[in-house]
Scaffold this motif. Structure first.
Motif, PDB file in Angstrom:
ATOM      1  N   ASN A  81      50.901  10.074 -74.599  1.00 41.30           N
ATOM      2  CA  ASN A  81      50.802   8.748 -74.095  1.00 41.30           C
ATOM      3  C   ASN A  81      51.990   8.155 -74.147  1.00 41.30           C
ATOM      4  O   ASN A  81      52.283   7.157 -73.001  1.00 41.30           O
ATOM      5  CB  ASN A  81      49.667   8.060 -74.845  1.00 41.30           C
ATOM      6  CG  ASN A  81      48.094   8.650 -74.575  1.00 41.30           C
ATOM      7  OD1 ASN A  81      47.738   9.204 -73.416  1.00 41.30           O
ATOM      8  ND2 ASN A  81      47.225   8.170 -75.514  1.00 41.30           N
ATOM      9  N   TRP A  82      52.836   8.392 -75.038  1.00 41.12           N
ATOM     10  CA  TRP A  82      53.996   7.706 -75.213  1.00 41.12           C
ATOM     11  C   TRP A  82      55.050   8.192 -73.989  1.00 41.12           C
ATOM     12  O   TRP A  82      55.562   7.243 -73.518  1.00 41.12           O
ATOM     13  CB  TRP A  82      54.591   7.921 -76.477  1.00 41.12           C
ATOM     14  CG  TRP A  82      56.015   7.512 -76.461  1.00 41.12           C
ATOM     15  CD1 TRP A  82      56.784   6.182 -76.971  1.00 41.12           C
ATOM     16  CD2 TRP A  82      57.555   8.201 -76.190  1.00 41.12           C
ATOM     17  NE1 TRP A  82      57.962   6.105 -76.550  1.00 41.12           N
ATOM     18  CE2 TRP A  82      58.477   7.310 -76.476  1.00 41.12           C
ATOM     19  CE3 TRP A  82      57.639   9.390 -75.932  1.00 41.12           C
ATOM     20  CZ2 TRP A  82      59.726   7.790 -76.312  1.00 41.12           C
ATOM     21  CZ3 TRP A  82      58.861   9.910 -75.726  1.00 41.12           C
ATOM     22  CH2 TRP A  82      59.892   9.087 -75.912  1.00 41.12           C
ATOM     23  N   VAL A  83      54.810   9.560 -73.711  1.00 40.74           N
ATOM     24  CA  VAL A  83      55.848  10.031 -72.762  1.00 40.74           C
ATOM     25  C   VAL A  83      55.473   9.229 -71.269  1.00 40.74           C
ATOM     26  O   VAL A  83      56.219   9.166 -70.644  1.00 40.74           O
ATOM     27  CB  VAL A  83      55.665  11.432 -72.304  1.00 40.74           C
ATOM     28  CG1 VAL A  83      56.495  12.049 -71.195  1.00 40.74           C
ATOM     29  CG2 VAL A  83      56.555  12.147 -73.709  1.00 40.74           C
ATOM     30  N   ALA A  84      54.021   9.241 -70.982  1.00 42.66           N
ATOM     31  CA  ALA A  84      53.604   8.760 -69.961  1.00 42.66           C
ATOM     32  C   ALA A  84      54.189   7.337 -69.466  1.00 42.66           C
ATOM     33  O   ALA A  84      54.338   6.948 -68.392  1.00 42.66           O
ATOM     34  CB  ALA A  84      52.193   8.663 -69.903  1.00 42.66           C
ATOM     35  N   LYS A  85      54.623   6.645 -70.529  1.00 39.00           N
ATOM     36  CA  LYS A  85      55.019   5.160 -70.478  1.00 39.00           C
ATOM     37  C   LYS A  85      56.750   5.206 -69.901  1.00 39.00           C
ATOM     38  O   LYS A  85      57.412   4.147 -69.771  1.00 39.00           O
ATOM     39  CB  LYS A  85      54.960   4.241 -71.404  1.00 39.00           C
ATOM     40  CG  LYS A  85      53.405   4.023 -71.803  1.00 39.00           C
ATOM     41  CD  LYS A  85      53.423   3.374 -73.024  1.00 39.00           C
ATOM     42  CE  LYS A  85      51.640   3.498 -73.329  1.00 39.00           C
ATOM     43  NZ  LYS A  85      51.410   2.906 -74.654  1.00 39.00           N
ATOM     44  N   GLN A  86      57.370   6.356 -70.155  1.00 41.49           N
ATOM     45  CA  GLN A  86      58.511   6.644 -69.889  1.00 41.49           C
ATOM     46  C   GLN A  86      58.980   6.642 -68.364  1.00 41.49           C
ATOM     47  O   GLN A  86      58.370   7.075 -67.698  1.00 41.49           O
ATOM     48  CB  GLN A  86      59.320   7.735 -70.769  1.00 41.49           C
ATOM     49  CG  GLN A  86      58.920   7.834 -72.116  1.00 41.49           C
ATOM     50  CD  GLN A  86      59.258   6.481 -72.765  1.00 41.49           C
ATOM     51  OE1 GLN A  86      60.551   6.125 -72.896  1.00 41.49           O
ATOM     52  NE2 GLN A  86      58.413   5.871 -73.573  1.00 41.49           N
ATOM     53  N   LYS A  87      60.190   6.320 -67.971  1.00 42.50           N
ATOM     54  CA  LYS A  87      60.577   6.112 -66.897  1.00 42.50           C
ATOM     55  C   LYS A  87      60.812   7.424 -66.488  1.00 42.50           C
ATOM     56  O   LYS A  87      61.343   8.502 -66.829  1.00 42.50           O
ATOM     57  CB  LYS A  87      62.120   5.552 -66.818  1.00 42.50           C
ATOM     58  CG  LYS A  87      62.697   5.331 -65.534  1.00 42.50           C
ATOM     59  CD  LYS A  87      63.822   4.649 -65.585  1.00 42.50           C
ATOM     60  CE  LYS A  87      64.605   4.485 -64.187  1.00 42.50           C
ATOM     61  NZ  LYS A  87      66.089   3.460 -64.287  1.00 42.50           N
ATOM     62  N   SER A  88      60.362   7.787 -65.099  1.00 42.29           N
ATOM     63  CA  SER A  88      60.452   8.945 -64.184  1.00 42.29           C
ATOM     64  C   SER A  88      61.878   8.994 -63.552  1.00 42.29           C
ATOM     65  O   SER A  88      62.535   8.011 -63.080  1.00 42.29           O
ATOM     66  CB  SER A  88      59.234   9.139 -63.322  1.00 42.29           C
ATOM     67  OG  SER A  88      58.373   9.090 -63.862  1.00 42.29           O
ATOM     68  N   THR A  89      62.422  10.243 -63.683  1.00 42.88           N
ATOM     69  CA  THR A  89      63.723  10.275 -62.804  1.00 42.88           C
ATOM     70  C   THR A  89      63.671  10.844 -61.206  1.00 42.88           C
ATOM     71  O   THR A  89      64.617  10.718 -60.678  1.00 42.88           O
ATOM     72  CB  THR A  89      64.497  11.462 -63.625  1.00 42.88           C
ATOM     73  OG1 THR A  89      64.085  12.599 -63.591  1.00 42.88           O
ATOM     74  CG2 THR A  89      64.823  10.996 -65.043  1.00 42.88           C
ATOM     75  N   LEU A  90      62.523  10.918 -60.832  1.00 45.17           N
ATOM     76  CA  LEU A  90      62.343  11.356 -59.389  1.00 45.17           C
ATOM     77  C   LEU A  90      61.869  10.068 -58.634  1.00 45.17           C
ATOM     78  O   LEU A  90      61.071   9.455 -59.063  1.00 45.17           O
ATOM     79  CB  LEU A  90      61.458  12.505 -59.233  1.00 45.17           C
ATOM     80  CG  LEU A  90      61.934  13.798 -59.652  1.00 45.17           C
ATOM     81  CD1 LEU A  90      60.690  14.777 -59.512  1.00 45.17           C
ATOM     82  CD2 LEU A  90      63.102  13.930 -59.175  1.00 45.17           C
TER      83      LEU A  90
END
Length: 90
Positions: A81-90
């Motif tokens: 859930n924390w990771v899902a809120k992080q910025k995507s690089t693509l």
């Protein structure tokens, strides 16, 4: 492709559902076919690192050897859930 856990579209790594470190142990040789030992899911680096920080290889092999088991674990779910809120690089 998107991460099997956080669903972000980022570069992915392959997570063996039964970690390679335990493949040579007798229990796993006896109870799992080669295909089962090599089964895995594509996850992002952040999810992959989180899985391995939370649990050792033997715990992952015996208790979290499917995508559903990974998704249903409270600690992994909180990390995802924390990771899902992080910025995507693509």
């Amino acid at each position: 492709m998107e991460c099997a856990l956080c669903l972000r579209k980022v570069p992915l790594t392959f997570h063996h559902l039964i970690p390679r470190k335990v493949h040579g142990r007798n229990f796993f040789k006896k109870h799992y076919a080669r295909e089962d030992l090599n089964a895995g899911v594509h996850v992002c680096r952040k999810c992959h690192s989180g899985i391995h920080k939370l649990y050792d290889e033997m715990t992952l092999a015996k208790q979290f050897n499917s995508l559903d088991l990974l998704k249903n674990d409270a600690a992994i779910s909180a990390h995802v859930n924390w990771v899902a809120k992080q910025k995507s690089t693509l």
